[in-house]
Structures are given as C-alpha cells and as structure tokens.
Design a protein around this motif. Structure first.
Motif, PDB file in Angstrom:
ATOM      1  N   LEU A  74       0.696  -1.163   0.077  1.00 27.23           N
ATOM      2  CA  LEU A  74       0.002   0.029   0.004  1.00 27.23           C
ATOM      3  C   LEU A  74       0.822   1.252  -0.087  1.00 27.23           C
ATOM      4  O   LEU A  74       0.309   2.401   0.261  1.00 27.23           O
ATOM      5  N   THR A  75       1.979   1.267  -0.244  1.00 29.83           N
ATOM      6  CA  THR A  75       2.916   2.434  -0.386  1.00 29.83           C
ATOM      7  C   THR A  75       2.415   3.010  -1.791  1.00 29.83           C
ATOM      8  O   THR A  75       2.279   2.392  -2.654  1.00 29.83           O
ATOM      9  N   LYS A  76       2.663   4.514  -1.558  1.00 30.20           N
ATOM     10  CA  LYS A  76       2.071   5.348  -3.018  1.00 30.20           C
ATOM     11  C   LYS A  76       3.426   5.589  -3.857  1.00 30.20           C
ATOM     12  O   LYS A  76       4.248   5.952  -3.264  1.00 30.20           O
ATOM     13  N   ASN A  77       3.120   5.442  -4.967  1.00 27.04           N
ATOM     14  CA  ASN A  77       4.252   6.002  -5.927  1.00 27.04           C
ATOM     15  C   ASN A  77       3.507   6.864  -7.050  1.00 27.04           C
ATOM     16  O   ASN A  77       2.365   6.613  -7.483  1.00 27.04           O
ATOM     17  N   ASN A  78       4.278   7.708  -7.432  1.00 30.61           N
ATOM     18  CA  ASN A  78       4.032   8.570  -8.801  1.00 30.61           C
ATOM     19  C   ASN A  78       4.156   8.015 -10.092  1.00 30.61           C
ATOM     20  O   ASN A  78       5.508   7.231 -10.228  1.00 30.61           O
ATOM     21  N   LYS A  79       3.327   8.029 -11.082  1.00 33.89           N
ATOM     22  CA  LYS A  79       3.513   7.109 -12.249  1.00 33.89           C
ATOM     23  C   LYS A  79       3.365   8.513 -13.414  1.00 33.89           C
ATOM     24  O   LYS A  79       2.283   8.946 -13.312  1.00 33.89           O
ATOM     25  N   LYS A  80       3.896   8.232 -14.292  1.00 34.20           N
ATOM     26  CA  LYS A  80       3.627   8.998 -15.592  1.00 34.20           C
ATOM     27  C   LYS A  80       3.199   8.089 -16.647  1.00 34.20           C
ATOM     28  O   LYS A  80       3.526   7.168 -16.808  1.00 34.20           O
ATOM     29  N   ASP A  81       2.260   8.723 -17.439  1.00 33.85           N
ATOM     30  CA  ASP A  81       1.922   7.908 -18.711  1.00 33.85           C
ATOM     31  C   ASP A  81       1.236   8.727 -19.854  1.00 33.85           C
ATOM     32  O   ASP A  81       1.179   9.908 -19.483  1.00 33.85           O
ATOM     33  N   HIS A  82       0.790   8.255 -21.074  1.00 32.62           N
ATOM     34  CA  HIS A  82       0.235   9.000 -21.994  1.00 32.62           C
ATOM     35  C   HIS A  82      -0.632   8.001 -22.758  1.00 32.62           C
ATOM     36  O   HIS A  82      -0.532   6.873 -22.783  1.00 32.62           O
ATOM     37  N   ALA A  83      -1.484   8.794 -23.430  1.00 33.77           N
ATOM     38  CA  ALA A  83      -2.543   7.960 -24.318  1.00 33.77           C
ATOM     39  C   ALA A  83      -2.929   8.877 -25.686  1.00 33.77           C
ATOM     40  O   ALA A  83      -2.787  10.147 -25.513  1.00 33.77           O
ATOM     41  N   GLU A  84      -3.450   8.203 -26.497  1.00 43.18           N
ATOM     42  CA  GLU A  84      -3.895   8.822 -27.722  1.00 43.18           C
ATOM     43  C   GLU A  84      -5.248   8.122 -28.034  1.00 43.18           C
ATOM     44  O   GLU A  84      -5.685   7.179 -27.677  1.00 43.18           O
ATOM     45  N   PHE A  85      -6.142   9.009 -28.648  1.00 42.47           N
ATOM     46  CA  PHE A  85      -7.619   8.750 -28.856  1.00 42.47           C
ATOM     47  C   PHE A  85      -7.939   9.396 -30.108  1.00 42.47           C
ATOM     48  O   PHE A  85      -7.598  10.603 -30.289  1.00 42.47           O
ATOM     49  N   ASN A  86      -8.378   8.540 -31.111  1.00 44.61           N
ATOM     50  CA  ASN A  86      -8.635   8.994 -32.610  1.00 44.61           C
ATOM     51  C   ASN A  86     -10.281   8.274 -32.702  1.00 44.61           C
ATOM     52  O   ASN A  86     -10.213   7.208 -32.761  1.00 44.61           O
ATOM     53  N   LYS A  87     -11.095   9.093 -33.080  1.00 50.50           N
ATOM     54  CA  LYS A  87     -12.517   8.561 -33.160  1.00 50.50           C
ATOM     55  C   LYS A  87     -13.214   9.813 -34.025  1.00 50.50           C
ATOM     56  O   LYS A  87     -13.198  10.855 -33.834  1.00 50.50           O
ATOM     57  N   SER A  88     -13.894   9.048 -34.971  1.00 46.76           N
ATOM     58  CA  SER A  88     -15.059   9.880 -35.885  1.00 46.76           C
ATOM     59  C   SER A  88     -16.250   9.889 -35.290  1.00 46.76           C
ATOM     60  O   SER A  88     -16.787   8.515 -34.949  1.00 46.76           O
ATOM     61  N   PHE A  89     -16.742  10.757 -35.067  1.00 47.74           N
ATOM     62  CA  PHE A  89     -18.494  10.883 -34.325  1.00 47.74           C
ATOM     63  C   PHE A  89     -19.314  11.320 -35.467  1.00 47.74           C
ATOM     64  O   PHE A  89     -19.292  12.505 -36.268  1.00 47.74           O
ATOM     65  N   SER A  90     -20.310  10.397 -35.869  1.00 46.53           N
ATOM     66  CA  SER A  90     -21.192  10.568 -36.807  1.00 46.53           C
ATOM     67  C   SER A  90     -22.231  11.678 -36.555  1.00 46.53           C
ATOM     68  O   SER A  90     -22.690  11.645 -35.420  1.00 46.53           O
TER      69      SER A  90
END
Length: 166
Positions: A74-90
């Motif tokens: 239960l120790t706390k650690n900081n994490k870095k992350d990234h994400a991409e999202f591509n979507k076409s909305f009709s």
C-alpha cells in the motif's frame, strides 16, 4: 494548478470543413482502485477537432501523472503515462459519450476520464520482491521484520477442514 479545461468551442468550425486545436493543462479529481489524480498531478491535453461532411473527427493526446498504490504493501508511488484517442463521431447518430455536436461547444471530459482510467495499473507492485503487509499486525514487511509466533492451526474452529481431501 487549475482544473483541466475540457470544454471546446466548436461554433467556428460547425458549418465549414476545418480543424480546431485546443490545448490545456490542469488536473481532474479521479479516484479509482487505489489510483488517484488530484491537484498535485498534472494532465496535459492536446485536442484536434476536425469537421468533415457527415462527422467530426476527434484526436486527443493526453500526458498525465497519477498516484498509484502498491497492491501488496500500500505504499504510494507517482507514475507518468500518456495516451492517444482517435475517433470519428457521426452527426447522424448518437455516440457512447453523449457528446452533442449540435451545440456551440462540446465537453471532452467523459472521453478524457475514460482514457486515463483505462491506462491506470490496478495490480501494481512497488518492486518485484515486495513482501507486503504482515497479516497479524499490518506493518510493512519491506521496512521491518515481524517476529510474531505462528498461529496453531488446531486452535481454529475451521481446523478440521484442513484434513479434508478435496
């Protein structure tokens, strides 16, 4: 740090085929299975909304940090992350995120929060050989070694179950 602005004014590109760039940084309050983002964790959002003939194309790039809790100690650690999202909305049908393109602005908060939650780790350990918490006193076994006597299984009212051959 201010809250992340996920509201995009699309009235400029609503009636013409064009693109709109939206960049913002800030934080969101997200707590999910031992993971947390608060005002100490920054989110950087880069969104491009492109108007097509019958649809809006939404492209997101998100960089973020979050606080992760070890699943054993239960120790706390900081994490870095990234994400991409591509979507076409009709424009002809509803979408899963309840984003209404008929209005002058759209809110990308449902998409951003879903992306961040999907990238968080839930069964993460602080290190490979994490010893976890002591099952008797609850202290972190990585920091100190407990010297409790082992419980005698015969003292338990369920001890007869251990003799069953399953």
């Amino acid at each position: 740090m201010k809250q992340l602005n996920t509201l995009i004014q699309i009235n400029e590109i609503k009636y013409i085929t064009n693109s709109l760039l939206h960049e913002a940084n800030g934080y969101l309050e997200i707590k999910y299975f031992g993971n947390e983002i608060n005002n100490k964790n920054e989110i950087i959002l880069k969104a491009t909304v492109t108007k097509g003939i019958e649809a809006f194309e939404v492209n997101l790039e998100i960089k973020f940090t979050y606080t992760n809790e070890c699943s054993r100690c239960l120790t706390k650690n900081n994490k870095k992350d990234h994400a991409e999202f591509n979507k076409s909305f009709s424009l002809a049908s509803n979408n899963d995120y309840d984003i209404n393109f008929d209005k002058d602005s759209i809110d990308l908060l449902p998409i951003v929060s879903e992306i961040i939650i999907s990238k968080m780790e839930f069964d993460d350990k602080c290190k490979k050989d994490c010893k976890g918490l002591c099952y008797i006193c609850g202290k972190d076994q990585n920091e100190h070694k407990c010297t409790h006597k082992e419980k005698n299984l015969k003292e338990s009212p369920f001890s007869s179950l251990s003799e069953l051959d399953l």
